[in-house]
Design a protein around this motif. Structure first.
Motif, PDB file in Angstrom:
ATOM      1  N   ALA A  15       0.831  -1.202   0.000  1.00 40.61           N
ATOM      2  CA  ALA A  15       0.000   0.000   0.000  1.00 40.61           C
ATOM      3  C   ALA A  15       0.865   1.252   0.000  1.00 40.61           C
ATOM      4  N   GLY A  16       1.952   1.226   0.765  1.00 44.16           N
ATOM      5  CA  GLY A  16       2.875   2.364   0.790  1.00 44.16           C
ATOM      6  C   GLY A  16       3.543   2.581  -0.554  1.00 44.16           C
ATOM      7  N   LEU A  17       3.846   1.499  -1.235  1.00 41.45           N
ATOM      8  CA  LEU A  17       4.426   1.618  -2.570  1.00 41.45           C
ATOM      9  C   LEU A  17       3.435   2.264  -3.530  1.00 41.45           C
ATOM     10  N   ALA A  18       2.169   1.893  -3.435  1.00 41.57           N
ATOM     11  CA  ALA A  18       1.125   2.499  -4.272  1.00 41.57           C
ATOM     12  C   ALA A  18       0.986   3.993  -3.981  1.00 41.57           C
ATOM     13  N   ALA A  22       1.629   7.112  -6.647  1.00 40.18           N
ATOM     14  CA  ALA A  22       0.683   8.224  -6.821  1.00 40.18           C
ATOM     15  C   ALA A  22       1.369   9.559  -6.544  1.00 40.18           C
ATOM     16  N   GLN A  23       2.262   9.582  -5.574  1.00 38.70           N
ATOM     17  CA  GLN A  23       2.986  10.811  -5.239  1.00 38.70           C
ATOM     18  C   GLN A  23       3.870  11.253  -6.408  1.00 38.70           C
ATOM     19  N   VAL A  24       4.566  10.310  -7.003  1.00 43.41           N
ATOM     20  CA  VAL A  24       5.449  10.634  -8.131  1.00 43.41           C
ATOM     21  C   VAL A  24       4.640  11.135  -9.320  1.00 43.41           C
ATOM     22  N   LYS A  25       3.469  10.550  -9.536  1.00 42.81           N
ATOM     23  CA  LYS A  25       2.616  10.966 -10.648  1.00 42.81           C
ATOM     24  C   LYS A  25       1.873  12.268 -10.374  1.00 42.81           C
ATOM     25  N   ALA A  36       6.704   9.077   1.857  1.00 40.92           N
ATOM     26  CA  ALA A  36       7.827   8.177   2.127  1.00 40.92           C
ATOM     27  C   ALA A  36       7.562   7.351   3.381  1.00 40.92           C
ATOM     28  N   ALA A  37       6.976   7.966   4.397  1.00 42.42           N
ATOM     29  CA  ALA A  37       6.699   7.254   5.648  1.00 42.42           C
ATOM     30  C   ALA A  37       5.680   6.130   5.458  1.00 42.42           C
ATOM     31  N   THR A  38       4.770   6.274   4.489  1.00 40.70           N
ATOM     32  CA  THR A  38       3.798   5.202   4.247  1.00 40.70           C
ATOM     33  C   THR A  38       4.484   3.948   3.723  1.00 40.70           C
ATOM     34  N   TYR A  39       5.716   4.079   3.239  1.00 42.43           N
ATOM     35  CA  TYR A  39       6.483   2.938   2.749  1.00 42.43           C
ATOM     36  C   TYR A  39       7.557   2.498   3.743  1.00 42.43           C
ATOM     37  N   THR A  40       8.315   3.448   4.276  1.00 43.88           N
ATOM     38  CA  THR A  40       9.453   3.082   5.116  1.00 43.88           C
ATOM     39  C   THR A  40       9.042   2.522   6.481  1.00 43.88           C
ATOM     40  N   VAL A  41       7.993   3.052   7.066  1.00 38.31           N
ATOM     41  CA  VAL A  41       7.563   2.550   8.378  1.00 38.31           C
ATOM     42  C   VAL A  41       7.098   1.091   8.282  1.00 38.31           C
TER      43      VAL A  41
END
Length: 104
Positions: A15-18, A22-25, A36-41
């Motif tokens: 989910a963090g990767l998704a 979306a952030q990059v797009k 970033a925290a949605t992925y790293t945590v």
């Protein structure tokens, strides 16, 4: 019980990767650090749960906490997903080297 929480962390990584895609797009209202925290945590939680379940050796036990700290630190970098992937790869590689050396 702990291993079950590891599965939740693994799902949260996806989910963090998704969220980061979306952030990059430009389709996310989150700040870069929040995205970033949605992925790293979740990655840090997953590494912690796997480490707590396996506990390979005293030497290998130092690698996982260091990797967790490094992953959490990447939250504040520009390329958090890439840096986290590199850290996770190094963790796996170094863990294999340590396990092999201790087996000899």
């Amino acid at each position: 019980m702990l291993w079950g929480y590891g599965h939740y962390a693994a799902a949260a990584v996806g989910a963090g990767l998704a969220v980061n895609v979306a952030q990059v797009k430009g389709h996310s209202a989150l700040a870069d650090v929040q995205a970033a925290a949605t992925y790293t945590v979740p990655v840090a939680l997953f590494i912690t749960s796997v480490w707590r379940v396996t506990r390979l050796s005293a030497t290998a036990d130092l690698l996982a906490p260091l990797a967790v700290l490094a992953v959490l630190a990447t939250t504040f970098t520009t390329f958090a997903v890439l840096c986290t992937g590199i850290i996770a790869s190094l963790l796996v590689g170094l863990s294999l080297v340590v396990a092999r050396r201790e087996a000899l």
